[in-house]
Scaffold this active site. Sequence first.
Site, PDB file in Angstrom:
ATOM      1  N   HIS A 171       0.590  -0.921  -0.051  1.00 54.39           N
ATOM      2  CA  HIS A 171      -0.208   0.042   0.094  1.00 54.39           C
ATOM      3  C   HIS A 171       0.758   1.487  -0.323  1.00 54.39           C
ATOM      4  CE1 HIS A 171       0.248  -0.014   4.207  1.00 54.39           C
ATOM      5  NE2 HIS A 171       0.578   1.431   4.540  1.00 54.39           N
ATOM      6  N   ASP A 213      -0.475  -7.423   2.232  1.00 49.81           N
ATOM      7  CA  ASP A 213      -0.153  -6.365   2.024  1.00 49.81           C
ATOM      8  C   ASP A 213       1.137  -6.189   1.903  1.00 49.81           C
ATOM      9  OD1 ASP A 213       0.335  -3.670   1.384  1.00 49.81           O
ATOM     10  OD2 ASP A 213      -0.620  -3.051   4.150  1.00 49.81           O
ATOM     11  N   SER A 215       4.459   2.041   8.036  1.00 44.26           N
ATOM     12  CA  SER A 215       4.221   1.694   7.298  1.00 44.26           C
ATOM     13  C   SER A 215       5.503   0.855   6.732  1.00 44.26           C
ATOM     14  CB  SER A 215       2.838   2.227   5.989  1.00 44.26           C
ATOM     15  OG  SER A 215       2.070   2.112   6.591  1.00 44.26           O
TER      16      SER A 215
END
EC number: 3.4.21.-
Length: 375
Positions: free
Chosen positions: A121, A172, A275
């Site tokens: 992502h 992901d 992230s």
Amino acid sequence: MGYCQGVSQVAVVLLMFPKEKEAFLALAQLLTSKNLPDTVDGQLPMGPHSRASQVAPETTSSKVDRGVSTVCGKPKVVGKIYGGRDAAAGQWPWQASLLYWGSHLCGAVLIDSCWLVSTTHCFLNKSQAPKNYQVLLGNIQLYHQTQHTQKMSVHRIITHPDFEKLHPFGSDIAMLQLHLPMNFTSYIVPVCLPSRDMQLPSNVSCWITGWGMLTEDHKRGPVHTAVPSRLQAVCCSGCRGQRVGSRVGRFRSMIVHSEGQLRSLMPGDFHLGDSGGPLVCYLPSAWVLVGLASWGLDCRHPAYPSIFTRVTYFINWIDEIMRLTPLSDPALAPHTCSPPKPLRAAGLPGPCAALVLPQTWLLLPLTLRAPWQTL
């Protein structure tokens, strides 16, 4: 300096979380446990072509795998680690900053001299051209490079083909291949990749690291120095179909699936901008990679867990990528000696995310709807 080569085998830990009743009991035990390691040690062999190893499933001793298990997961820094405080140089030597046009975008994790893992992502609505990305290692301060810093160009970005095909933020995970191999030093070391069937002890000490935002004021951008936070992971079974919140838009309810996702049970400080960063656990022999920061709700909704990509689910995919991806040509590697630009949290979507408070997540109202975001 040589070119980047693949690795034949990669394995990771199987970590799932318990059912509601089991979670409550395990959580109570963990909260009262005081037998958690707070030091790391070990000597670091040098060499630009050393590979990250696997940790043996049946033991927590330094069992050798292909003769390189003494390389990975062993920082030079020895001493206590305090959550939420600045990291010391060399304390988390596998932590990388993924730069997009010179600005910090996401975290990444060094698993080999030529390979890092992050999350897919991070590349949404971004250029897919590798020339626009670089990785920064050996650095704990994003604004200030030292003699220990290595800034490397990205040769290839490989995102998982099943990203969000089955459910939001599913699969992901992404892999980054470097043009040139990273030189391992006292400040740059790959994290260990545990074997598929290794079981973590219930009192294992796990940590998350990154440069994410520490407050809800997202205009301030990421913090200057890498910050660690402690997390206690529960190793059990039964994470299927647990509702952790609602998501606006076409997905009204967000369901956590055991296929490739972990959820946090303990408090911590994983925030926006983290992230792709590592969730690592310490065994008596080394630190091993367990998860990658994927998504969570913002700080205004602390009753929801943060979600991590469960790396073990993608062992075959990682192995295949590292074995079959063509070697990079060192002659084509661009110059990467320029200092990084002042960071502006490139592409970060909104306010910060935080880990769930353990005493509240089991009692979540299923009707509550709250904004979601990537970490």
